[in-house]
Scaffold this motif. Structure first.
Motif, short mmCIF file in Angstrom:
data_model
loop_
_atom_site.label_atom_id
_atom_site.label_comp_id
_atom_site.label_asym_id
_atom_site.label_seq_id
_atom_site.Cartn_x
_atom_site.Cartn_y
_atom_site.Cartn_z
N HIS A 133 -5.36 10.16 2.72
CA HIS A 133 -5.07 9.92 1.31
C HIS A 133 -3.99 8.84 1.28
O HIS A 133 -2.93 9.00 1.89
N LEU A 134 -4.26 7.76 0.61
CA LEU A 134 -3.32 6.64 0.54
C LEU A 134 -2.31 6.90 -0.58
O LEU A 134 -2.70 7.11 -1.74
N LYS A 135 -1.03 6.88 -0.23
CA LYS A 135 0.01 7.12 -1.23
C LYS A 135 0.41 5.80 -1.87
O LYS A 135 0.72 4.82 -1.18
N LEU A 136 0.42 5.80 -3.20
CA LEU A 136 0.73 4.60 -3.97
C LEU A 136 2.10 4.76 -4.63
O LEU A 136 2.43 5.83 -5.15
N ASP A 137 2.88 3.71 -4.61
CA ASP A 137 4.19 3.73 -5.26
C ASP A 137 4.01 3.32 -6.72
O ASP A 137 3.80 2.15 -7.04
N THR A 138 4.11 4.30 -7.61
CA THR A 138 3.91 4.05 -9.05
C THR A 138 5.23 3.97 -9.80
O THR A 138 5.24 3.93 -11.03
N GLY A 139 6.35 3.95 -9.07
CA GLY A 139 7.64 3.81 -9.74
C GLY A 139 8.74 4.70 -9.23
O GLY A 139 9.91 4.51 -9.58
N MET A 140 8.43 5.68 -8.37
CA MET A 140 9.47 6.54 -7.83
C MET A 140 10.24 5.84 -6.70
O MET A 140 11.40 6.14 -6.45
N HIS A 141 9.57 4.91 -6.02
CA HIS A 141 10.18 4.09 -4.97
C HIS A 141 10.79 4.91 -3.84
O HIS A 141 11.86 4.58 -3.33
N ARG A 142 10.09 5.96 -3.46
CA ARG A 142 10.49 6.75 -2.31
C ARG A 142 9.50 6.52 -1.17
O ARG A 142 9.87 6.13 -0.08
N GLN A 143 8.23 6.73 -1.45
CA GLN A 143 7.16 6.47 -0.49
C GLN A 143 6.03 5.75 -1.22
O GLN A 143 5.98 5.73 -2.45
N GLY A 144 5.11 5.19 -0.46
CA GLY A 144 3.91 4.65 -1.07
C GLY A 144 3.80 3.14 -1.00
O GLY A 144 4.77 2.42 -0.76
N ILE A 145 2.60 2.67 -1.25
CA ILE A 145 2.27 1.25 -1.21
C ILE A 145 2.55 0.63 -2.57
O ILE A 145 2.05 1.12 -3.60
N LEU A 146 3.31 -0.45 -2.60
CA LEU A 146 3.62 -1.14 -3.85
C LEU A 146 2.42 -1.95 -4.34
O LEU A 146 1.59 -2.39 -3.53
N PRO A 147 2.32 -2.16 -5.66
CA PRO A 147 1.17 -2.92 -6.19
C PRO A 147 0.99 -4.29 -5.55
O PRO A 147 -0.15 -4.72 -5.32
N GLU A 148 2.09 -4.96 -5.22
CA GLU A 148 1.96 -6.29 -4.63
C GLU A 148 1.41 -6.25 -3.21
O GLU A 148 1.04 -7.29 -2.64
N ASP A 149 1.33 -5.03 -2.63
CA ASP A 149 0.80 -4.88 -1.27
C ASP A 149 -0.59 -4.25 -1.25
O ASP A 149 -1.12 -3.96 -0.16
N PHE A 150 -1.18 -4.04 -2.42
CA PHE A 150 -2.50 -3.41 -2.47
C PHE A 150 -3.54 -4.21 -1.70
O PHE A 150 -4.37 -3.65 -0.98
N GLN A 151 -3.51 -5.52 -1.86
CA GLN A 151 -4.51 -6.37 -1.21
C GLN A 151 -4.41 -6.24 0.31
O GLN A 151 -5.43 -6.12 1.01
#
Length: 378
Positions: free
Chosen positions: A137-155
């Protein structure tokens, strides 16, 4: 033969031993909470979160309760918890939501286990080294900025996933930072919905999408997701009071009175002599303290329940002993049972009310209950 006989004797002793402190886990309350959420949110699947020793309730005990339930998967935090889940509930699917070393992922059972990918660095390692198919399961950073992939790194994330066919993307996930803050939550939901659309354009067979835990369920109609991770609500507690009102706490801690004495007005109690009797009073000792997980801030503030009456904690909590005022309780006696933490939400010593007295969260009260205390399913 003598060795086997000795082992049997030890097992018999341990099974017959009644501890001074015991935690009771209410099976029907746990299942009632789970089924209640399913009924009230029919558009969602629910994955119980069992990290941190099942929020203090006992991982083995909760697994034994859930082992026959129809669940998409359970959530554990580590490879250690995953191994316990495999032993006590081998038929359940599991998602490891904490960070896992590559070696642990590589050795995992594909048929029942999935892992979170929580950073671009971890994804790069998996893309370059993974030689057998595994589910993620890919974790996405939606604004908490703790873990996850940032939108600019989606590609870049898409590029790394598609570069290795062994990375099987089963799900997308993220986490809400503060469900009580509606404005910030709506910003995260908007970011999440946009991200889900982006990844579905490339990975059309994604099975699970999950943003919300218990606190975010009231926003579920606005969230592009088919699953929620059920944490504190599963255990009968919802600090937000807006997801489902009929929750029942599933944990109770009990002990007993080991001594009673009378002290005179002006005499003091406990380390630091922080409590001074205003009048003649009866005080009792209970063999629980901060080693057993009670918060030291409950000294001179907390309550234990004795025969439906609440007895104030007097003086500081010691490592293994608490002292309570039993002056008003006519049934207080040597070996009387005491409820240290109550499973009744309205009681002064419920998890939520203890958290309020300590100015902390119910989570902290629960997860500090040590694993060595006996837990009994009732």
């Amino acid at each position: 033969m003598p060795i086997l006989s000795k082992i049997r004797e030890i097992k018999k002793f341990l099974s017959s031993h009644k501890p001074l402190i015991e935690i009771f886990v209410y099976k029907q309350n746990l299942l009632g909470n789970l089924h209640g959420y399913k009924k009230n949110y029919p558009g969602l699947q629910f994955a119980p979160v069992l990290k941190a020793n099942a929020y203090g309730h006992g991982l083995e005990q909760v697994l034994s309760i859930l082992k026959s339930e129809d669940l998409p998967f359970i959530c554990v935090d580590s490879h250690f918890e995953l191994r316990i889940a495999g032993k006590y509930a081998p038929k359940l699917q599991a998602l490891v939501i904490g960070f896992a070393r590559f070696e642990s992922i590589a050795k995992s059972d594909f048929n029942r286990t999935a892992f979170i990918i929580s950073s671009l660095e971890q994804l790069a390692e998996l893309s370059g080294k993974l030689r057998n198919p595994k589910r993620f399961h890919l974790k996405l950073d939606t604004g908490m900025h703790r873990q996850g992939i940032l939108p600019e790194d989606f590609q870049q994330a898409v590029k790394s996933i598609t570069a290795n066919k062994n990375i099987r993307l089963q799900g997308l996930c993220s986490h809400l930072a503060e469900p009580e803050n509606e404005a910030e939550t709506q910003k995260q939901i908007q970011s999440w919905n946009s991200a889900v659309k982006y990844f579905r354009n490339t990975f059309s067979n994604i099975q699970y999408t999950h943003l919300s835990a218990t606190g975010g369920l009231r926003y579920s109609q606005n969230i592009d997701a088919n699953l929620a991770r059920l944490g504190i609500g599963f255990y009968g507690i919802d600090s937000y009071r807006q997801t489902w009102p009929n929750l029942k706490p599933a944990l109770e801690m009990r002990s007993l009175i080991t001594g009673i004495k009378t002290i005179e007005a002006g005499e003091k109690v406990g380390y630091g002599l922080t409590f001074k009797a205003k009048e003649k009073m009866n005080v009792a000792t209970v063999p629980v303290g901060y080693f057993e997980g009670l918060d030291r801030r409950l000294g001179n503030r907390g309550f234990f329940k004795l025969d439906s009456e609440f007895c104030p904690v007097v003086g500081r909590l010691s490592m293994d002993i608490a002292t309570i005022d039993v002056s008003a309780n006519k049934k207080a006696a040597f070996m009387s049972e005491v409820v240290v933490i109550s499973a009744q939400s309205s009681d002064k010593n419920s998890v939520e009310n203890l958290a309020g007295l300590c100015e902390t969260l119910p989570y902290e009260i629960l997860v500090h209950l040590p694993a060595h205390l006996k837990r009994t399913i009732v």
